[in-house]
Design an enzyme around this catalytic site. Structure first.
Site, PDB file in Angstrom:
ATOM      1  N   ARG A   5      -0.738  15.300  -0.059  1.00  0.00           N
ATOM      2  CA  ARG A   5      -2.064  15.908  -0.175  1.00  0.00           C
ATOM      3  C   ARG A   5      -2.290  16.806   1.034  1.00  0.00           C
ATOM      4  O   ARG A   5      -2.330  16.334   2.170  1.00  0.00           O
ATOM      5  CB  ARG A   5      -3.128  14.813  -0.279  1.00  0.00           C
ATOM      6  CG  ARG A   5      -2.913  13.919  -1.498  1.00  0.00           C
ATOM      7  CD  ARG A   5      -3.831  12.727  -1.523  1.00  0.00           C
ATOM      8  NE  ARG A   5      -3.610  11.828  -0.393  1.00  0.00           N
ATOM      9  CZ  ARG A   5      -4.255  10.676  -0.225  1.00  0.00           C
ATOM     10  NH1 ARG A   5      -5.155  10.284  -1.103  1.00  0.00           N
ATOM     11  NH2 ARG A   5      -3.999   9.907   0.820  1.00  0.00           N
TER      12      ARG A   5
ATOM     13  N   GLU B 105      -3.906   4.136   6.441  1.00  0.00           N
ATOM     14  CA  GLU B 105      -4.752   3.262   5.625  1.00  0.00           C
ATOM     15  C   GLU B 105      -3.905   2.548   4.586  1.00  0.00           C
ATOM     16  O   GLU B 105      -2.844   3.034   4.180  1.00  0.00           O
ATOM     17  CB  GLU B 105      -5.858   4.053   4.901  1.00  0.00           C
ATOM     18  CG  GLU B 105      -6.978   4.535   5.791  1.00  0.00           C
ATOM     19  CD  GLU B 105      -8.118   5.163   4.996  1.00  0.00           C
ATOM     20  OE1 GLU B 105      -8.265   4.842   3.787  1.00  0.00           O
ATOM     21  OE2 GLU B 105      -8.853   5.970   5.570  1.00  0.00           O
TER      22      GLU B 105
ATOM     23  N   LYS C 103     -14.236   7.689  11.525  1.00  0.00           N
ATOM     24  CA  LYS C 103     -14.591   7.477  10.123  1.00  0.00           C
ATOM     25  C   LYS C 103     -15.288   6.137   9.954  1.00  0.00           C
ATOM     26  O   LYS C 103     -15.013   5.177  10.688  1.00  0.00           O
ATOM     27  CB  LYS C 103     -13.350   7.548   9.233  1.00  0.00           C
ATOM     28  CG  LYS C 103     -12.144   6.767   9.719  1.00  0.00           C
ATOM     29  CD  LYS C 103     -10.897   7.152   8.926  1.00  0.00           C
ATOM     30  CE  LYS C 103      -9.634   6.555   9.518  1.00  0.00           C
ATOM     31  NZ  LYS C 103      -8.414   6.971   8.791  1.00  0.00           N
TER      32      LYS C 103
ATOM     33  N   ASP D 107      -1.453   5.333   2.878  1.00  0.00           N
ATOM     34  CA  ASP D 107      -1.662   6.693   3.366  1.00  0.00           C
ATOM     35  C   ASP D 107      -0.834   6.881   4.630  1.00  0.00           C
ATOM     36  O   ASP D 107      -0.988   6.120   5.602  1.00  0.00           O
ATOM     37  CB  ASP D 107      -3.140   6.947   3.656  1.00  0.00           C
ATOM     38  CG  ASP D 107      -3.967   7.029   2.381  1.00  0.00           C
ATOM     39  OD1 ASP D 107      -3.371   7.177   1.296  1.00  0.00           O
ATOM     40  OD2 ASP D 107      -5.204   6.942   2.468  1.00  0.00           O
TER      41      ASP D 107
ATOM     42  N   ASN E  25      -4.791   1.141   0.842  1.00  0.00           N
ATOM     43  CA  ASN E  25      -5.821   1.139  -0.197  1.00  0.00           C
ATOM     44  C   ASN E  25      -5.493   0.093  -1.249  1.00  0.00           C
ATOM     45  O   ASN E  25      -4.421   0.132  -1.862  1.00  0.00           O
ATOM     46  CB  ASN E  25      -5.903   2.520  -0.844  1.00  0.00           C
ATOM     47  CG  ASN E  25      -6.268   3.600   0.157  1.00  0.00           C
ATOM     48  OD1 ASN E  25      -7.429   3.863   0.398  1.00  0.00           O
ATOM     49  ND2 ASN E  25      -5.258   4.220   0.761  1.00  0.00           N
TER      50      ASN E  25
ATOM     51  N   ARG F 146       0.446   9.880  -0.132  1.00  0.00           N
ATOM     52  CA  ARG F 146       0.022   8.660  -0.805  1.00  0.00           C
ATOM     53  C   ARG F 146       1.266   8.023  -1.417  1.00  0.00           C
ATOM     54  O   ARG F 146       1.872   8.560  -2.341  1.00  0.00           O
ATOM     55  CB  ARG F 146      -1.022   8.976  -1.874  1.00  0.00           C
ATOM     56  CG  ARG F 146      -1.317   7.829  -2.845  1.00  0.00           C
ATOM     57  CD  ARG F 146      -1.781   6.534  -2.179  1.00  0.00           C
ATOM     58  NE  ARG F 146      -2.971   6.681  -1.381  1.00  0.00           N
ATOM     59  CZ  ARG F 146      -4.210   6.598  -1.869  1.00  0.00           C
ATOM     60  NH1 ARG F 146      -4.403   6.404  -3.160  1.00  0.00           N
ATOM     61  NH2 ARG F 146      -5.239   6.705  -1.055  1.00  0.00           N
TER      62      ARG F 146
ATOM     63  N   LYS G  74      -9.658   0.162   5.785  1.00  0.00           N
ATOM     64  CA  LYS G  74      -9.381   0.814   7.064  1.00  0.00           C
ATOM     65  C   LYS G  74      -8.711  -0.166   8.032  1.00  0.00           C
ATOM     66  O   LYS G  74      -7.797   0.190   8.768  1.00  0.00           O
ATOM     67  CB  LYS G  74     -10.679   1.344   7.677  1.00  0.00           C
ATOM     68  CG  LYS G  74     -11.464   2.323   6.801  1.00  0.00           C
ATOM     69  CD  LYS G  74     -10.743   3.633   6.630  1.00  0.00           C
ATOM     70  CE  LYS G  74     -11.612   4.687   5.966  1.00  0.00           C
ATOM     71  NZ  LYS G  74     -12.013   4.374   4.581  1.00  0.00           N
TER      72      LYS G  74
ATOM     73  N   ARG H 137      -9.138  17.465   6.267  1.00  0.00           N
ATOM     74  CA  ARG H 137      -9.152  16.332   5.341  1.00  0.00           C
ATOM     75  C   ARG H 137      -8.281  16.658   4.135  1.00  0.00           C
ATOM     76  O   ARG H 137      -8.520  17.636   3.435  1.00  0.00           O
ATOM     77  CB  ARG H 137     -10.578  16.013   4.896  1.00  0.00           C
ATOM     78  CG  ARG H 137     -11.488  15.590   6.036  1.00  0.00           C
ATOM     79  CD  ARG H 137     -12.876  15.270   5.541  1.00  0.00           C
ATOM     80  NE  ARG H 137     -13.496  16.414   4.882  1.00  0.00           N
ATOM     81  CZ  ARG H 137     -14.595  16.329   4.129  1.00  0.00           C
ATOM     82  NH1 ARG H 137     -15.170  15.163   3.925  1.00  0.00           N
ATOM     83  NH2 ARG H 137     -15.109  17.411   3.579  1.00  0.00           N
TER      84      ARG H 137
END
Length: 314
Positions: free
Chosen positions: A224, A280, A159, A272, A282, A209, A124, A232
């Protein structure tokens, strides 16, 4: 080439969407020796990092998709490449595992992503090395600060810093009567930091993504899209995936963050992106390679393995 994959128990995965499984398929297609390690099989003894390991054969189907050979002990230096694919949270045990993998790396094994880099990262917070690319963000445990941020932004998402897959994410608007209790629960009565970001209405059309291989973006992303009554977009939270070409903005973001990440040992990365904003980065066990490869025919995980093989010098 001998490769070992450190991953969560394989009997719990969904092979049609699991990127760790895709790595095993790609390695097997290259006639590499493939070995399987669960995180709690790692240990240190006799002056070297070791693990219980099992040879693994994988088959690209939804059921009965793997066969494990007899488990035995190997020094981690018996492998040319080790992939660390354990899912978050990055807790103390995760840190200890990266420490063991760092010892293997020090002895000459190529470990991806680099364990020291993974240990130093919070997925994050990592994006906040590039604040100009991110939506307005507050990281705090103070309920007063968080309430002030809601008042300033009008609508936010909150979050935890250690979750994944869209879990425990709340949307709060300025007049929400549940704001106090949500923030009390999320911060555990102001004892834990949380991340708050301005709510981006572009999420209704999906988040992207974007996968990076050694700092360079794959040509397609997985869009997504949230379910009808959800904000979400994560697939684990019920989002729907669609493979789409990268936009110019996706490439701009990748060009900014990619070299910085690759230089630090983040070689396989999932960005993201919502609208024009990076939300984000990842680096522990990025996903979506299976979905992209299924549509485009590109061997995404194979391309990453080829880069790692180059690093071995063999």
């Amino acid at each position: 080439m001998r490769i070992a994959v450190v991953m969560d128990p394989i009997d719990r995965i969904k092979p049609w969407k699991d990127t760790s499984f895709a790595f095993l398929l790609s390695a097997q297609a290259r006639d590499w020796e493939c070995w399987y390690i669960e995180p709690d099989w790692l240990f240190f003894a006799d002056g070297k990092p070791q693990a219980q390991t099992a040879p693994i054969t994988v088959i690209d189907r939804d059921r009965d998709f793997y066969t494990l050979g007899e488990r035995d002990v190997h020094a981690l230096t018996d492998f040319d490449i080790i992939l660390q694919r354990q899912d978050p949270p990055i807790d103390l045990d995760y840190h200890y595992i990266t420490g063991l993998l760092s010892l293997a790396e020090q002895a000459g094994v190529v470990v991806g992503n680099r364990p020291d880099a993974v240990r130093a990262a919070n997925e994050k917070l990592l994006a906040q090395h590039f604040p100009a690319l991110c939506p307005p963000t507050l990281v705090s445990r103070s309920i007063d600060q968080l309430k002030g941020f809601v008042a300033e932004q009008g609508e936010i998402v909150v979050k935890p810093l250690d979750a994944m897959g869209g879990s425990s994410i709340f949307k709060i608007h300025e007049d929400d009567e549940n704001t106090q209790v949500i923030l009390e629960v999320m911060t555990r009565d102001q004892t834990e930091l949380v991340m708050a970001q301005r709510y981006l209405p572009e999420i209704r059309t999906g988040d992207r993504r974007v996968l990076l291989i050694d700092g360079e973006p794959v040509d397609h992303a997985l869009l997504r899209v949230p379910g009808e009554k959800s904000f979400r977009a994560n697939l684990a939270a019920g989002g729907r995936g669609e493979v789409v070409p990268l936009r110019d903005r996706d490439r701009e973001i990748a060009a900014t963050v990619g070299p910085w990440l690759a230089e630090r040992g983040y070689w396989f990365v999932g960005l993201d992106v919502i609208g024009d904003w990076l939300t984000e980065i990842n680096v522990t066990s990025p996903t979506c390679a299976r979905e992209i490869s299924a549509v485009t025919g590109q061997d995404v995980t194979g391309a990453m393995l080829d880069r790692l093989a180059d690093r071995t010098g063999r």
